[in-house]
Design an enzyme around this catalytic site. Structure first.
Site, PDB file in Angstrom:
ATOM      1  N   ASP A 187      -2.454 -12.127 -80.809  1.00 46.59           N
ATOM      2  CA  ASP A 187      -3.687 -12.715 -80.287  1.00 46.59           C
ATOM      3  C   ASP A 187      -4.034 -12.121 -78.911  1.00 46.59           C
ATOM      4  O   ASP A 187      -4.332 -12.848 -77.970  1.00 46.59           O
ATOM      5  CB  ASP A 187      -3.541 -14.246 -80.207  1.00 46.59           C
ATOM      6  CG  ASP A 187      -4.864 -14.940 -79.889  1.00 46.59           C
ATOM      7  OD1 ASP A 187      -5.925 -14.302 -80.029  1.00 46.59           O
ATOM      8  OD2 ASP A 187      -4.826 -16.122 -79.487  1.00 46.59           O
TER       9      ASP A 187
ATOM     10  N   ASP B 249      -5.244 -21.456 -69.982  1.00 47.59           N
ATOM     11  CA  ASP B 249      -5.775 -21.084 -71.290  1.00 47.59           C
ATOM     12  C   ASP B 249      -5.870 -22.289 -72.220  1.00 47.59           C
ATOM     13  O   ASP B 249      -4.953 -23.093 -72.309  1.00 47.59           O
ATOM     14  CB  ASP B 249      -4.831 -20.031 -71.892  1.00 47.59           C
ATOM     15  CG  ASP B 249      -5.296 -19.557 -73.244  1.00 47.59           C
ATOM     16  OD1 ASP B 249      -6.392 -19.000 -73.311  1.00 47.59           O
ATOM     17  OD2 ASP B 249      -4.562 -19.768 -74.230  1.00 47.59           O
TER      18      ASP B 249
ATOM     19  N   GLN C 165       1.380 -19.084 -83.204  1.00 45.94           N
ATOM     20  CA  GLN C 165       1.242 -19.744 -81.896  1.00 45.94           C
ATOM     21  C   GLN C 165       1.552 -21.228 -82.076  1.00 45.94           C
ATOM     22  O   GLN C 165       0.725 -21.975 -82.588  1.00 45.94           O
ATOM     23  CB  GLN C 165      -0.178 -19.534 -81.340  1.00 45.94           C
ATOM     24  CG  GLN C 165      -0.428 -18.097 -80.896  1.00 45.94           C
ATOM     25  CD  GLN C 165      -1.896 -17.778 -80.698  1.00 45.94           C
ATOM     26  OE1 GLN C 165      -2.713 -18.008 -81.591  1.00 45.94           O
ATOM     27  NE2 GLN C 165      -2.251 -17.265 -79.542  1.00 45.94           N
TER      28      GLN C 165
ATOM     29  N   GLU D 185     -10.023 -23.024 -68.631  1.00 47.26           N
ATOM     30  CA  GLU D 185     -10.694 -22.347 -69.730  1.00 47.26           C
ATOM     31  C   GLU D 185     -10.938 -23.426 -70.779  1.00 47.26           C
ATOM     32  O   GLU D 185     -10.095 -23.721 -71.620  1.00 47.26           O
ATOM     33  CB  GLU D 185      -9.837 -21.219 -70.315  1.00 47.26           C
ATOM     34  CG  GLU D 185     -10.636 -20.307 -71.236  1.00 47.26           C
ATOM     35  CD  GLU D 185     -10.266 -20.371 -72.715  1.00 47.26           C
ATOM     36  OE1 GLU D 185     -11.055 -19.883 -73.531  1.00 47.26           O
ATOM     37  OE2 GLU D 185      -9.208 -20.907 -73.073  1.00 47.26           O
TER      38      GLU D 185
ATOM     39  N   HIS E 282     -13.423 -11.398 -73.128  1.00 42.44           N
ATOM     40  CA  HIS E 282     -12.694 -10.827 -74.259  1.00 42.44           C
ATOM     41  C   HIS E 282     -12.886 -11.636 -75.536  1.00 42.44           C
ATOM     42  O   HIS E 282     -12.502 -11.200 -76.612  1.00 42.44           O
ATOM     43  CB  HIS E 282     -11.207 -10.759 -73.911  1.00 42.44           C
ATOM     44  CG  HIS E 282     -10.609 -12.132 -73.825  1.00 42.44           C
ATOM     45  ND1 HIS E 282     -10.935 -13.024 -72.827  1.00 42.44           N
ATOM     46  CD2 HIS E 282      -9.744 -12.784 -74.644  1.00 42.44           C
ATOM     47  CE1 HIS E 282     -10.294 -14.154 -73.042  1.00 42.44           C
ATOM     48  NE2 HIS E 282      -9.566 -14.043 -74.122  1.00 42.44           N
ATOM     49  N   ASP E 283     -13.430 -12.856 -75.420  1.00 38.73           N
ATOM     50  CA  ASP E 283     -13.631 -13.705 -76.599  1.00 38.73           C
ATOM     51  C   ASP E 283     -15.045 -13.530 -77.152  1.00 38.73           C
ATOM     52  O   ASP E 283     -15.915 -12.940 -76.515  1.00 38.73           O
ATOM     53  CB  ASP E 283     -13.401 -15.175 -76.235  1.00 38.73           C
ATOM     54  CG  ASP E 283     -11.911 -15.511 -76.163  1.00 38.73           C
ATOM     55  OD1 ASP E 283     -11.120 -14.877 -76.877  1.00 38.73           O
ATOM     56  OD2 ASP E 283     -11.558 -16.407 -75.376  1.00 38.73           O
TER      57      ASP E 283
ATOM     58  N   HIS F  58       0.506 -23.255 -76.134  1.00 39.42           N
ATOM     59  CA  HIS F  58       1.429 -22.823 -77.190  1.00 39.42           C
ATOM     60  C   HIS F  58       2.311 -21.699 -76.687  1.00 39.42           C
ATOM     61  O   HIS F  58       2.003 -21.046 -75.700  1.00 39.42           O
ATOM     62  CB  HIS F  58       0.642 -22.329 -78.415  1.00 39.42           C
ATOM     63  CG  HIS F  58      -0.537 -21.473 -78.034  1.00 39.42           C
ATOM     64  ND1 HIS F  58      -1.813 -21.967 -77.948  1.00 39.42           N
ATOM     65  CD2 HIS F  58      -0.629 -20.176 -77.678  1.00 39.42           C
ATOM     66  CE1 HIS F  58      -2.641 -21.015 -77.571  1.00 39.42           C
ATOM     67  NE2 HIS F  58      -1.950 -19.909 -77.393  1.00 39.42           N
TER      68      HIS F  58
ATOM     69  N   ARG G  76     -12.621  -9.675 -82.564  1.00 41.72           N
ATOM     70  CA  ARG G  76     -12.902  -9.628 -81.123  1.00 41.72           C
ATOM     71  C   ARG G  76     -12.541  -8.287 -80.498  1.00 41.72           C
ATOM     72  O   ARG G  76     -12.963  -7.985 -79.392  1.00 41.72           O
ATOM     73  CB  ARG G  76     -12.174 -10.778 -80.408  1.00 41.72           C
ATOM     74  CG  ARG G  76     -12.778 -12.144 -80.725  1.00 41.72           C
ATOM     75  CD  ARG G  76     -11.970 -13.277 -80.130  1.00 41.72           C
ATOM     76  NE  ARG G  76     -10.656 -13.363 -80.743  1.00 41.72           N
ATOM     77  CZ  ARG G  76      -9.687 -14.178 -80.331  1.00 41.72           C
ATOM     78  NH1 ARG G  76      -9.897 -14.974 -79.312  1.00 41.72           N
ATOM     79  NH2 ARG G  76      -8.513 -14.203 -80.939  1.00 41.72           N
TER      80      ARG G  76
ATOM     81  N   ARG H  64      -5.481 -18.941 -64.840  1.00 42.81           N
ATOM     82  CA  ARG H  64      -6.455 -19.277 -65.888  1.00 42.81           C
ATOM     83  C   ARG H  64      -5.703 -20.126 -66.902  1.00 42.81           C
ATOM     84  O   ARG H  64      -4.801 -19.649 -67.584  1.00 42.81           O
ATOM     85  CB  ARG H  64      -6.991 -18.009 -66.546  1.00 42.81           C
ATOM     86  CG  ARG H  64      -7.923 -18.256 -67.721  1.00 42.81           C
ATOM     87  CD  ARG H  64      -8.324 -16.925 -68.338  1.00 42.81           C
ATOM     88  NE  ARG H  64      -9.230 -17.043 -69.463  1.00 42.81           N
ATOM     89  CZ  ARG H  64      -8.861 -17.295 -70.724  1.00 42.81           C
ATOM     90  NH1 ARG H  64      -7.597 -17.500 -71.027  1.00 42.81           N
ATOM     91  NH2 ARG H  64      -9.756 -17.338 -71.683  1.00 42.81           N
TER      92      ARG H  64
HETATM   93  C1  GLC Z   1      -8.144 -18.751 -75.312  1.00 37.21           C
HETATM   94  C2  GLC Z   1      -8.264 -17.255 -75.210  1.00 37.21           C
HETATM   95  C3  GLC Z   1      -8.367 -16.670 -76.576  1.00 37.21           C
HETATM   96  C4  GLC Z   1      -7.156 -17.059 -77.388  1.00 37.21           C
HETATM   97  C5  GLC Z   1      -6.923 -18.566 -77.363  1.00 37.21           C
HETATM   98  C6  GLC Z   1      -5.563 -18.936 -77.862  1.00 37.21           C
HETATM   99  O1  GLC Z   1      -9.264 -19.331 -75.828  1.00 37.21           O
HETATM  100  O2  GLC Z   1      -9.359 -16.900 -74.416  1.00 37.21           O
HETATM  101  O3  GLC Z   1      -8.508 -15.279 -76.539  1.00 37.21           O
HETATM  102  O4  GLC Z   1      -7.311 -16.632 -78.701  1.00 37.21           O
HETATM  103  O5  GLC Z   1      -7.017 -19.096 -76.069  1.00 37.21           O
HETATM  104  O6  GLC Z   1      -4.589 -18.600 -76.909  1.00 37.21           O
END
Ligand code: GLC
Length: 653
Positions: A146, A288, A256, A330, A399-400, A189, A523, A286
């Site tokens: 990922d 996540d 994950q 995030e 990146h998403d 995770h 992505r 960040r």
């Molecule tokens: C966040 C990241 C993304 C990832 C997800 C799981 O949203 O920006 O790229 O797939 O977390 O970790």
């Protein structure tokens, strides 16, 4: 400094007891400062921890372990980082200054390795970058991971990118250049090959309790009824059957494994990971996938109150051990669920310092497709100013994918606005409508479901298409669209962040997936390798003729680069563009127009429509004299004609 908290340490019996331990165990050098920080934030940390774990038999030893780790990390913090802590306590709004410009990149795509990033600092400085978010660089699982978000070891670096000491070397280099490193802290995770997951697989009950593992499908099935899906196409469902283990909660990919935050040991382990990275010089975390941390049957298991309690505890922890650091949420959720990530109504400013303004990001793209500036205007009007000492992170791409669900309220016509059709917009950006110039792709769309859109800015605004067809006439408006959108990102309230490659209008990576490695993961379309040849040519002034309307990609790159640099340079000189300067959306009858006043000195004016529009007056600003900041400071006189996709930054004359 974090805002003063409601719970005073002196009246909190446990805080007093732990204070005594800190006083005896800390070294003389750190004792005084730490005790002052403990007095200000210790009770908040303990109250939050107690709210989460008081009923848990493991809580007492977990807390003792946390305290020992705090002491160890405080004493180990290097002098230059302690100096940073002290200076930021004196100026807690440092990251909201107008000269904070952000940049996001994958390490390998940008510069190969962590040390390679250090060698590209000149490029970042040339753009005025002061905040650098490097996507996950910690050791991730082999094979699919990922994009690094499946972490196998929080204390090691992905071998291809360097080693753990390289983080120290890079942060020293960046700090010298005035750049703060932001790193992902993947909290929700771990990878399925993390040591904890391996121990859980081996049947160790202590580590099984780090995850949500069920013996059968009974509870998972009950949970599923209320859960959404992040990757409905490539990873449907929220649980994975792992032979010999059971049914494991996996919100994202099957590899994950969601951590069980109701276990105090998990809290402490992740707090330790944060402290150690902070001591390596990471200045911004960040956080996540923040909304997903806490699970509750019958709910979507997002944004649960305990998530906010965890964030309050982390904020207080940082304020004690590494007050120079920031937390960034995030949380890609609709706007009304987003603002609590700064703290709830009673505890404003007690959680994250920064949060991605994902509604604004998606709203900008919706506005472009719909030719309606009012969509952005409404979003800005409805965005409360973050509490003191907190701010939005504004961005256009990352990146998403662009997740359209964050616009569910706005598209449905919230607060009397004209609705818009997210399905049409997602088809538009995939190039599936007759009027489309975009070369994006839909992401995770099941049947008619609207999910997300992938693609680089250049592809979504039409530059890639115009270049591919060698169509100079189509190229010009495409470049205007890119300037328009970034012109808003750099001008509205927030810390504006560039996505790697956008500074040279880098296009989609159409080869992504071709090698089979990323075939399943759309992505990667917008994670291309950086084009240093073009960057170097621009830097060496080998592309002089940037006014030339030629359709060669390097010329487009040079024009976009020059335009973005002009905006950034202007922003640096414009105090009204501080992230926390007030915002007022101007009222215009024409929905194509967006007008935003920032502070007392600045107005953003733009036209999302396909037709020219004449502006006779700026509402509420009668009699003011203006200069056009992006066009050599020329005087502006009203009426002003705005061409399609025109962008003006007006400064008081
Ligand atoms: C966040 C990241 C993304 C990832 C997800 C799981 O949203 O920006 O790229 O797939 O977390 O970790």
């Amino acid at each position: 400094m974090s805002p003063p908290n409601r719970h005073t340490t002196s009246t909190h019996p446990q805080a007093c007891a732990l204070r005594a331990q800190l006083a005896t165990r800390l070294s003389g050098e750190t004792r005084e400062d730490t005790l002052a920080r403990w007095d200000a934030h210790g009770a908040t940390l303990l109250t939050a921890f107690g709210t989460l774990y008081d009923d848990d038999a493991r809580a007492t030893s977990a807390l003792q372990h946390l305290l020992s780790q705090m002491i160890g990390n405080i004493d180990a913090r290097r002098p230059e980082l302690r100096a940073l802590d002290a200076s930021r306590e004196r100026d807690p709004a440092w990251f909201l200054a107008a000269d904070m410009i952000g940049y996001t990149a994958y390490v390998d795509r940008f510069a190969g390795t962590l040390l390679g990033v250090g060698r590209r600092v000149d490029h970042l400085q040339g753009l005025g970058v002061r905040y650098l978010h490097l996507l996950p660089f910690l050791r991730a699982r082999e094979g699919d991971n990922d994009g690094g978000f499946a972490v196998s070891d929080y204390d090691a670096v992905q071998p291809a990118l360097g080693d753990i000491e390289d983080i120290d070397a890079l942060t020293v280099r960046l700090r010298r250049a005035g750049i703060s490193l932001c790193a992902d802290l993947v909290l929700n995770h771990t990878a399925d090959d993390h040591a904890w997951a391996r121990a859980a697989r081996a049947g160790d009950p202590h580590h099984r309790a780090y995850y949500h593992i069920f013996p059968d499908r009974e509870l998972p099935d009950r949970h599923e009824r209320a859960l959404g899906q992040v990757f409905p196409v490539t990873a449907p469902g929220n649980f994975t059957e792992v032979p010999g283990v059971g049914s494991v909660w996996t919100t994202f990919y099957p590899y994950q494994w969601d951590l069980n935050w109701s276990n105090p040991d998990v809290f402490v382990k992740m707090a330790c990971a944060l402290m150690r990275l902070a001591n390596r010089g990471v200045e911004i975390f960040r956080l996540d996938a923040t909304p997903y941390l806490w699970k509750r049957l019958g709910t979507s298991c997002m944004n649960q109150p305990e998530v906010h309690t965890i964030l309050r505890a982390f904020r207080a922890l940082c304020a004690i051990v590494a007050p120079g650091t920031l937390l960034k949420a995030e949380a890609i959720v609709p706007a009304h669920e987003l603002t609590p990530y700064f703290g709830d109504a009673d505890d404003q400013g007690a959680e994250c310092h920064l949060a991605y303004h994902s509604t604004l990001m998606a709203g900008l793209w919706a506005a472009l497709a719909e030719q309606r500036g009012d969509i952005v205007g409404r979003i800005l009007r409805a965005s409360p100013a973050p509490p003191q000492g907190a701010g939005w992170l504004t961005y256009l791409r990352c990146h998403d994918d662009i997740g359209w669900h964050v616009l569910s309220d706005e598209s449905a016509g919230a607060a009397g606005s004209t609705p818009f059709d997210l399905m049409r917009i997602s088809r538009f950006y995939a190039g599936d409508t007759a009027d489309s110039y975009a070369r994006g792709r839909r992401f995770q769309s099941v049947g008619d479901g609207i999910h997300g859109t992938n693609g680089m800015t250049s592809a979504l605004v039409g530059i890639d298409d115009a270049l591919a067809r060698g169509d100079a006439q189509a190229l010009e408006p495409a470049e205007h669209r890119m300037r328009l959108l970034y012109g808003i990102v750099f001008a509205v309230a927030g810390l504006p962040t560039l996505y790697m490659g956008d500074e040279i209008a880098l296009g989609n990576d159409e080869s992504a997936g071709a090698d089979g490695r990323h075939a399943e993961e759309g992505r990667w379309l917008h994670r291309p390798p950086m084009d240093w040849t073009t960057v170097d040519r621009i830097a060496d002034h080998h592309i002089d003729d940037i006014e030339n309307t030629d359709t060669a990609r390097p010329l487009v790159a040079a024009r976009i680069h020059a335009a973005l640099r002009r905006m950034i340079a202007t922003r640096l000189r414009t105090p009204s563009l501080r992230a926390d300067a007030p915002t007022r959306v101007l009222d215009f009858d024409d929905p194509a127009i967006l007008g935003v006043q920032r502070g007392g000195e600045f107005v953003l004016l733009c036209n999302f429509g396909a037709q020219p529009v004449t502006i006779d007056a700026l509402p509420g600003l009668d009699g003011a004299q203006w200069r056009d900041l992006l066009h050599n400071g020329e005087d502006i006189t009203l009426p002003l004609q705005l061409a399609p996709c025109a962008l003006h930054w007006l400064g008081r004359a």
